[in-house]
Motif scaffolding. Structure first.
Motif, PDB file in Angstrom:
ATOM      1  N   MET A   1       8.036 -19.373  34.754  1.00 20.49           N
ATOM      2  CA  MET A   1       7.172 -18.302  35.212  1.00 20.49           C
ATOM      3  C   MET A   1       7.974 -17.131  35.753  1.00 20.49           C
ATOM      4  SD  MET A   1       4.143 -18.349  38.005  1.00 20.49           S
ATOM      5  CE  MET A   1       5.251 -18.999  39.226  1.00 20.49           C
ATOM      6  N   ASN A   2       9.105 -17.383  36.362  1.00 18.55           N
ATOM      7  CA  ASN A   2       9.876 -16.283  36.923  1.00 18.55           C
ATOM      8  C   ASN A   2      10.216 -15.230  35.868  1.00 18.55           C
ATOM      9  OD1 ASN A   2       9.776 -17.305  39.456  1.00 18.55           O
ATOM     10  ND2 ASN A   2      11.954 -17.658  39.685  1.00 18.55           N
ATOM     11  N   LYS A   3      10.476 -15.689  34.619  1.00 24.00           N
ATOM     12  CA  LYS A   3      10.791 -14.730  33.558  1.00 24.00           C
ATOM     13  C   LYS A   3       9.593 -13.835  33.291  1.00 24.00           C
ATOM     14  CE  LYS A   3      12.466 -14.390  28.804  1.00 24.00           C
ATOM     15  NZ  LYS A   3      12.915 -15.130  27.604  1.00 24.00           N
ATOM     16  N   ALA A   4       8.395 -14.428  33.156  1.00 22.92           N
ATOM     17  CA  ALA A   4       7.186 -13.638  32.934  1.00 22.92           C
ATOM     18  C   ALA A   4       6.887 -12.752  34.134  1.00 22.92           C
ATOM     19  CB  ALA A   4       6.003 -14.569  32.652  1.00 22.92           C
ATOM     20  N   TRP A   5       7.134 -13.270  35.322  1.00 21.53           N
ATOM     21  CA  TRP A   5       6.902 -12.527  36.559  1.00 21.53           C
ATOM     22  C   TRP A   5       7.768 -11.274  36.595  1.00 21.53           C
ATOM     23  CZ3 TRP A   5       3.027 -12.738  39.638  1.00 21.53           C
ATOM     24  CH2 TRP A   5       3.108 -12.333  40.968  1.00 21.53           C
ATOM     25  N   ARG A   6       9.030 -11.412  36.153  1.00 25.45           N
ATOM     26  CA  ARG A   6       9.948 -10.278  36.156  1.00 25.45           C
ATOM     27  C   ARG A   6       9.554  -9.241  35.114  1.00 25.45           C
ATOM     28  NH1 ARG A   6      13.766 -13.982  35.324  1.00 25.45           N
ATOM     29  NH2 ARG A   6      14.699 -12.749  33.656  1.00 25.45           N
ATOM     30  N   GLY A   7       8.777  -9.640  34.117  1.00 25.22           N
ATOM     31  CA  GLY A   7       8.383  -8.718  33.065  1.00 25.22           C
ATOM     32  C   GLY A   7       7.175  -7.862  33.421  1.00 25.22           C
ATOM     33  N   ILE A   8       6.581  -8.059  34.588  1.00 25.95           N
ATOM     34  CA  ILE A   8       5.402  -7.298  34.983  1.00 25.95           C
ATOM     35  C   ILE A   8       5.787  -5.859  35.320  1.00 25.95           C
ATOM     36  CG2 ILE A   8       3.638  -7.065  36.785  1.00 25.95           C
ATOM     37  CD1 ILE A   8       3.553 -10.100  36.932  1.00 25.95           C
ATOM     38  N   ASP A   9       4.977  -4.937  34.857  1.00 18.90           N
ATOM     39  CA  ASP A   9       5.198  -3.523  35.166  1.00 18.90           C
ATOM     40  C   ASP A   9       4.524  -3.203  36.493  1.00 18.90           C
ATOM     41  OD1 ASP A   9       5.491  -0.820  35.318  1.00 18.90           O
ATOM     42  OD2 ASP A   9       4.454  -0.358  33.435  1.00 18.90           O
ATOM     43  N   TRP A  10       5.279  -3.320  37.567  1.00 18.63           N
ATOM     44  CA  TRP A  10       4.718  -3.122  38.914  1.00 18.63           C
ATOM     45  C   TRP A  10       4.370  -1.670  39.192  1.00 18.63           C
ATOM     46  CZ3 TRP A  10       3.034  -7.277  41.187  1.00 18.63           C
ATOM     47  CH2 TRP A  10       3.643  -8.510  40.904  1.00 18.63           C
ATOM     48  N   SER A  11       4.739  -0.744  38.309  1.00 17.26           N
ATOM     49  CA  SER A  11       4.395   0.660  38.520  1.00 17.26           C
ATOM     50  C   SER A  11       2.943   0.966  38.154  1.00 17.26           C
ATOM     51  CB  SER A  11       5.321   1.564  37.704  1.00 17.26           C
ATOM     52  OG  SER A  11       5.064   1.426  36.308  1.00 17.26           O
ATOM     53  N   ALA A  20       5.744  -4.132  46.055  1.00 16.12           N
ATOM     54  CA  ALA A  20       6.967  -4.348  46.834  1.00 16.12           C
ATOM     55  C   ALA A  20       7.270  -5.829  46.974  1.00 16.12           C
ATOM     56  CB  ALA A  20       6.833  -3.696  48.209  1.00 16.12           C
ATOM     57  N   VAL A  21       6.254  -6.622  47.310  1.00 16.80           N
ATOM     58  CA  VAL A  21       6.452  -8.065  47.481  1.00 16.80           C
ATOM     59  C   VAL A  21       6.605  -8.747  46.131  1.00 16.80           C
ATOM     60  CG1 VAL A  21       5.422 -10.198  48.346  1.00 16.80           C
ATOM     61  CG2 VAL A  21       5.226  -8.087  49.673  1.00 16.80           C
ATOM     62  N   GLY A  22       5.754  -8.411  45.181  1.00 11.96           N
ATOM     63  CA  GLY A  22       5.790  -9.060  43.874  1.00 11.96           C
ATOM     64  C   GLY A  22       7.102  -8.868  43.156  1.00 11.96           C
ATOM     65  N   ALA A  23       7.612  -7.647  43.152  1.00 12.91           N
ATOM     66  CA  ALA A  23       8.876  -7.376  42.464  1.00 12.91           C
ATOM     67  C   ALA A  23      10.038  -8.085  43.138  1.00 12.91           C
ATOM     68  CB  ALA A  23       9.128  -5.874  42.428  1.00 12.91           C
ATOM     69  N   THR A  24       9.980  -8.209  44.455  1.00 15.05           N
ATOM     70  CA  THR A  24      11.065  -8.881  45.184  1.00 15.05           C
ATOM     71  C   THR A  24      11.055 -10.383  44.927  1.00 15.05           C
ATOM     72  OG1 THR A  24      11.002  -7.206  46.923  1.00 15.05           O
ATOM     73  CG2 THR A  24      12.038  -9.308  47.465  1.00 15.05           C
ATOM     74  N   ILE A  25       9.871 -10.986  44.991  1.00 11.30           N
ATOM     75  CA  ILE A  25       9.767 -12.437  44.799  1.00 11.30           C
ATOM     76  C   ILE A  25      10.194 -12.835  43.391  1.00 11.30           C
ATOM     77  CG2 ILE A  25       8.094 -14.320  44.565  1.00 11.30           C
ATOM     78  CD1 ILE A  25       6.670 -13.208  47.004  1.00 11.30           C
ATOM     79  N   GLY A  26       9.850 -12.025  42.407  1.00 12.15           N
ATOM     80  CA  GLY A  26      10.160 -12.386  41.026  1.00 12.15           C
ATOM     81  C   GLY A  26      11.507 -11.908  40.538  1.00 12.15           C
ATOM     82  N   HIS A  30      16.461 -17.783  39.539  1.00 15.50           N
ATOM     83  CA  HIS A  30      17.029 -19.028  40.044  1.00 15.50           C
ATOM     84  C   HIS A  30      16.444 -19.438  41.397  1.00 15.50           C
ATOM     85  CE1 HIS A  30      19.862 -18.710  36.784  1.00 15.50           C
ATOM     86  NE2 HIS A  30      20.255 -17.525  37.217  1.00 15.50           N
ATOM     87  N   VAL A  31      15.659 -18.557  41.994  1.00 14.48           N
ATOM     88  CA  VAL A  31      15.049 -18.859  43.293  1.00 14.48           C
ATOM     89  C   VAL A  31      13.734 -19.596  43.071  1.00 14.48           C
ATOM     90  CG1 VAL A  31      14.024 -17.851  45.373  1.00 14.48           C
ATOM     91  CG2 VAL A  31      16.136 -16.904  44.427  1.00 14.48           C
ATOM     92  N   ASP A  32      13.546 -20.686  43.790  1.00 12.93           N
ATOM     93  CA  ASP A  32      12.309 -21.458  43.682  1.00 12.93           C
ATOM     94  C   ASP A  32      11.135 -20.622  44.169  1.00 12.93           C
ATOM     95  OD1 ASP A  32      10.892 -24.185  43.442  1.00 12.93           O
ATOM     96  OD2 ASP A  32      10.374 -23.512  45.471  1.00 12.93           O
ATOM     97  N   LEU A  33      10.104 -20.496  43.320  1.00 17.23           N
ATOM     98  CA  LEU A  33       8.967 -19.644  43.642  1.00 17.23           C
ATOM     99  C   LEU A  33       8.242 -20.119  44.891  1.00 17.23           C
ATOM    100  CD1 LEU A  33       7.178 -17.219  42.675  1.00 17.23           C
ATOM    101  CD2 LEU A  33       5.717 -18.939  41.620  1.00 17.23           C
TER     102      LEU A  33
END
Length: 259
Positions: A1-11, A20-26, A30-33
């Motif tokens: 999921m982290n890969k898909a999470w990083r692909g989100i367009d937070w803009s 701010a929180v979503g982009a940081t968490i994802g 390698h960090v456990d969600l």
């Protein structure tokens, strides 16, 4: 999921409250969600005052309802998918409202059990939790246009009012998941809330929880909310700059309400 999470367009405008929180968490695959979410929620509590933690779905006992488990333990079972990750983000940004929704669900489950029909209050809480937006307004005419399906008044004649006298803030986590790949017909359940368009999330959360508590006895499933095709919101879609965008009656339907 982290890969898909990083692909989100937070803009995108619908993700801005959570960006701010979503982009940081994802950011780090390698960090456990669960650990990252729980750390972010370190100061939050559930409706019973227990520390809020995000845990694996395996922590949910087979014979225990999801909402009952959150209420009893403070643990939010979170699967490895976008749907549950967005749910966690809403917990982080609207904790008071999520507490209230969880309390309502848990109390209704305790009273009526899991096997019975949800009933109107639980049905409304579920719809809100999954698919709601908060419609902030200071002009009664704009709220009336929303409730009465007056799309031209709300989106065309009232276009200049957006972000000044009205605004929309997403809440439903299933709605947020749909908006990863938006399409014209995406329709939310809108909850009108008399509040300034530039109110902070904390102000919105507090006022929203209070308004839902006051309405508990009159909640009646989907009929408690106003349908809102969110791609019609000015600034959410380039195509809606053309007034003809709203002539599509398969999306912007005329009202047929008795209430």
């Amino acid at each position: 999921m982290n890969k898909a999470w990083r692909g989100i367009d937070w803009s995108q405008p619908w993700f801005q409250p959570f960006a701010a929180v979503g982009a940081t968490i994802g950011a780090d695959p390698h960090v456990d969600l669960h650990a990252s979410l729980s750390q972010t929620a370190a100061d939050l509590r559930n409706a019973r005052g227990l520390p809020l933690r995000f845990v694996s779905q395996e922590n949910l006992p087979a014979d225990t309802a999801y909402e009952s488990h959150i209420y009893a333990t403070g643990e939010v079972p979170t699967r490895d998918n976008l749907h549950d990750a967005f749910n966690a983000l809403v917990w982080l940004h609207f904790p008071e409202t999520k507490q209230w929704l969880n309390r309502l669900q848990a109390e209704e489950l305790s009273r009526a059990g899991v096997a019975s029909e949800r009933g109107r209050a639980r049905d409304a809480a579920t719809l809100f939790d999954e698919n709601a937006v908060v419609f902030l307004y200071e002009d009664d005419a704009l709220a009336a246009a929303l409730r009465d399906f007056q799309w031209q008044a709300l989106f065309v004649a009232g276009r200049d009012a957006w972000s000044k006298r009205c605004a929309v803030v997403p809440f439903g986590h299933a709605l947020l998941e749909k908006l990863v790949a938006p399409y014209k017909a995406v329709t939310a359940h809108a909850w009108p809330l008399r509040l300034a368009a530039d109110s902070s999330l904390d102000e919105i959360d507090h006022a929203l929880a209070a308004s839902l508590r006051e309405a508990r006895d009159t909640l009646r499933g989907g009929r408690s909310f106003a349908p809102l095709p969110v791609m019609g919101i000015p600034g959410w879609c380039e195509d809606n700059a053309d007034p003809a965008f709203y002539a599509d009656h398969s999306v912007f339907r005329p009202g047929r309400r008795s209430q």
